[in-house]
Scaffold this motif. Structure first.
Motif, PDB file in Angstrom:
ATOM      1  N   PHE A  73      16.865  -8.084  15.979  1.00 55.66           N
ATOM      2  CA  PHE A  73      16.142  -9.002  15.096  1.00 55.66           C
ATOM      3  C   PHE A  73      16.103 -10.403  15.696  1.00 55.66           C
ATOM      4  N   GLY A  74      17.222 -10.804  16.274  1.00 58.87           N
ATOM      5  CA  GLY A  74      17.258 -12.088  16.957  1.00 58.87           C
ATOM      6  C   GLY A  74      16.509 -12.072  18.272  1.00 58.87           C
ATOM      7  N   GLU A  75      16.581 -10.951  18.983  1.00 60.20           N
ATOM      8  CA  GLU A  75      15.892 -10.852  20.263  1.00 60.20           C
ATOM      9  C   GLU A  75      14.380 -10.869  20.091  1.00 60.20           C
ATOM     10  N   MET A  76      13.906 -10.470  18.919  1.00 58.78           N
ATOM     11  CA  MET A  76      12.467 -10.487  18.638  1.00 58.78           C
ATOM     12  C   MET A  76      12.030 -11.784  17.959  1.00 58.78           C
ATOM     13  N   ALA A  77      12.917 -12.756  17.907  1.00 60.62           N
ATOM     14  CA  ALA A  77      12.597 -14.014  17.228  1.00 60.62           C
ATOM     15  C   ALA A  77      11.426 -14.729  17.899  1.00 60.62           C
ATOM     16  N   GLU A  78      10.674 -15.446  17.075  1.00 61.16           N
ATOM     17  CA  GLU A  78       9.581 -16.282  17.568  1.00 61.16           C
ATOM     18  C   GLU A  78       9.737 -17.669  16.966  1.00 61.16           C
ATOM     19  N   ARG A  79       9.831 -18.654  17.837  1.00 61.64           N
ATOM     20  CA  ARG A  79      10.031 -20.047  17.419  1.00 61.64           C
ATOM     21  C   ARG A  79      11.234 -20.181  16.493  1.00 61.64           C
ATOM     22  N   GLY A  80      12.303 -19.488  16.847  1.00 61.51           N
ATOM     23  CA  GLY A  80      13.540 -19.600  16.086  1.00 61.51           C
ATOM     24  C   GLY A  80      13.605 -18.779  14.821  1.00 61.51           C
ATOM     25  N   VAL A  81      12.563 -17.984  14.556  1.00 62.10           N
ATOM     26  CA  VAL A  81      12.548 -17.152  13.354  1.00 62.10           C
ATOM     27  C   VAL A  81      12.744 -15.694  13.752  1.00 62.10           C
ATOM     28  N   PRO A  82      13.867 -15.074  13.337  1.00 59.37           N
ATOM     29  CA  PRO A  82      14.072 -13.658  13.655  1.00 59.37           C
ATOM     30  C   PRO A  82      13.035 -12.791  12.958  1.00 59.37           C
ATOM     31  N   ARG A  83      12.802 -11.596  13.495  1.00 65.27           N
ATOM     32  CA  ARG A  83      11.749 -10.753  12.940  1.00 65.27           C
ATOM     33  C   ARG A  83      12.196  -9.295  12.860  1.00 65.27           C
ATOM     34  N   PHE A  84      11.608  -8.581  11.911  1.00 66.75           N
ATOM     35  CA  PHE A  84      11.714  -7.133  11.835  1.00 66.75           C
ATOM     36  C   PHE A  84      10.299  -6.574  11.882  1.00 66.75           C
ATOM     37  N   VAL A  85      10.163  -5.358  12.368  1.00 63.40           N
ATOM     38  CA  VAL A  85       8.837  -4.767  12.536  1.00 63.40           C
ATOM     39  C   VAL A  85       8.396  -4.098  11.242  1.00 63.40           C
ATOM     40  N   GLY A  86       7.178  -4.353  10.828  1.00 62.07           N
ATOM     41  CA  GLY A  86       6.655  -3.788   9.585  1.00 62.07           C
ATOM     42  C   GLY A  86       7.089  -4.603   8.383  1.00 62.07           C
ATOM     43  N   ASP A  87       7.053  -3.957   7.218  1.00 61.07           N
ATOM     44  CA  ASP A  87       7.407  -4.682   5.997  1.00 61.07           C
ATOM     45  C   ASP A  87       8.890  -4.649   5.674  1.00 61.07           C
ATOM     46  N   GLY A  88       9.668  -3.892   6.455  1.00 59.21           N
ATOM     47  CA  GLY A  88      11.118  -3.848   6.242  1.00 59.21           C
ATOM     48  C   GLY A  88      11.556  -3.039   5.055  1.00 59.21           C
ATOM     49  N   ALA A  89      10.643  -2.313   4.441  1.00 54.84           N
ATOM     50  CA  ALA A  89      11.000  -1.504   3.277  1.00 54.84           C
ATOM     51  C   ALA A  89      11.613  -0.165   3.676  1.00 54.84           C
TER      52      ALA A  89
END
Length: 291
Positions: free
Chosen positions: A170-186
């Motif tokens: 999640f941190g490795e996929m961060a963009e501009r300091g914002v971590p990300r998960f793929v899809g809606d995370g549901a």
């Protein structure tokens, strides 16, 4: 027992070294470099020099050992060919010996869990394209039981703990300091702490019958967006994680990875607990991830 261990310098392998040794066994760790050998010697391992590019030579080290745990894997375009050659070399070397051979697969061989149900070892496989070859190789490992190998396949769920593992993504996929998960995370993932998984390898070595297939999974499945929030906080991100649309993620990390990360993997680990008396420690994964 003298246990030949591939992948001993890796994330899961490091925990396995400790657990196997703590159970009174000798770890014969495969090292492919002087640096790896020095580090493993410091951890009390005996050393077998080798690597996955020479599977026959690697498997030859099993002759002087009482069992094998195979954790190493390449992460390149030759992964399938390398893995198949290595597994087959070990199966030939161990044929007729009655020695345990524990092979590491993973839950990306499963499709999405049906509504209201957990995926178990009897569930149909529907692997991510990257691992389309893996179910057939699992069957080769299990079939080696008919040739006198005490073969075992472990499918670890999403591994976490000790500050490492796949949940760092999640941190490795961060963009501009914002971590990300793929899809809606549901979607859901079932976890396993790396220390509990290492214990499962010990029990497989000591207790599993030939031809055993088990999932390494513990506890209730958790929504990915909740895992991402906890893991990002533990990694020191100030911003909460954001959704990364699957199509956009696929363009960056690849369609196979995006597919795997958006699957609903609610996994049962009941068989391992029942057959091997596996007793993972009580844990609170979200609290542990937050640190």
């Amino acid at each position: 027992m003298r246990v030949l261990l591939t992948g001993a310098t890796g994330y899961i392998g490091g925990a396995a070294v400790e657990r196997i040794a703590a159970a009174g066994h000798v770890v014969v760790a495969v090292a492919r470099s002087d640096e790896a050998e020095a580090a493993l010697v410091k951890r009390g391992c005996e050393i077998a020099r080798g690597d996955l590019s020479r599977p026959e030579a690697l498997a030859g080290h099993a002759e002087s050992c009482d069992g094998v745990v195979h954790l190493a894997a390449t992460q390149d375009e030759q992964m399938a060919v390398t893995e198949q050659a290595t597994v087959r070399a070990f199966a030939r070397e161990l044929s007729g010996s009655g020695k345990p051979f524990v092979y590491t697969s993973g839950v990306w061989v499963y499709g999405n869990a049906p509504p209201g149900r957990l995926l178990d070892e009897d569930s149909a496989t529907d692997p991510v394209a990257l691992y389309a070859w893996r179910p057939a190789l699992e069957q080769e490992v299990l079939a080696a039981a008919g040739s006198g190998v005490r073969s075992v396949v472990i499918r670890p769920a999403m591994v976490y703990g000790r500050g490492g593992g796949p949940l760092r993504q999640f941190g490795e996929m961060a963009e501009r300091g914002v971590p990300r998960f793929v899809g809606d995370g549901a979607n859901h993932w079932t976890l396993v702490h790396v220390d509990d998984l290492a214990l499962l390898y010990v029990l497989a070595l000591e207790r599993a019958a030939a031809g055993t297939l088990v999932n390494g999974a513990v506890g209730e499945p958790m929504r990915v967006r909740e895992l991402a929030t906890a893991a990002a906080a533990g990694a020191g991100f100030a911003a909460p994680p954001a959704s990364w649309p699957r199509a956009q993620a696929a363009a960056v990390i690849g369609a196979d990875a995006a597919d795997g990360l958006t699957r609903d993997h609610r996994i049962s680990g009941e068989r391992a607990r029942r057959l091997l008396d596996w007793k993972p420690a009580p844990r609170s994964p979200l609290r542990e991830l937050r640190g």
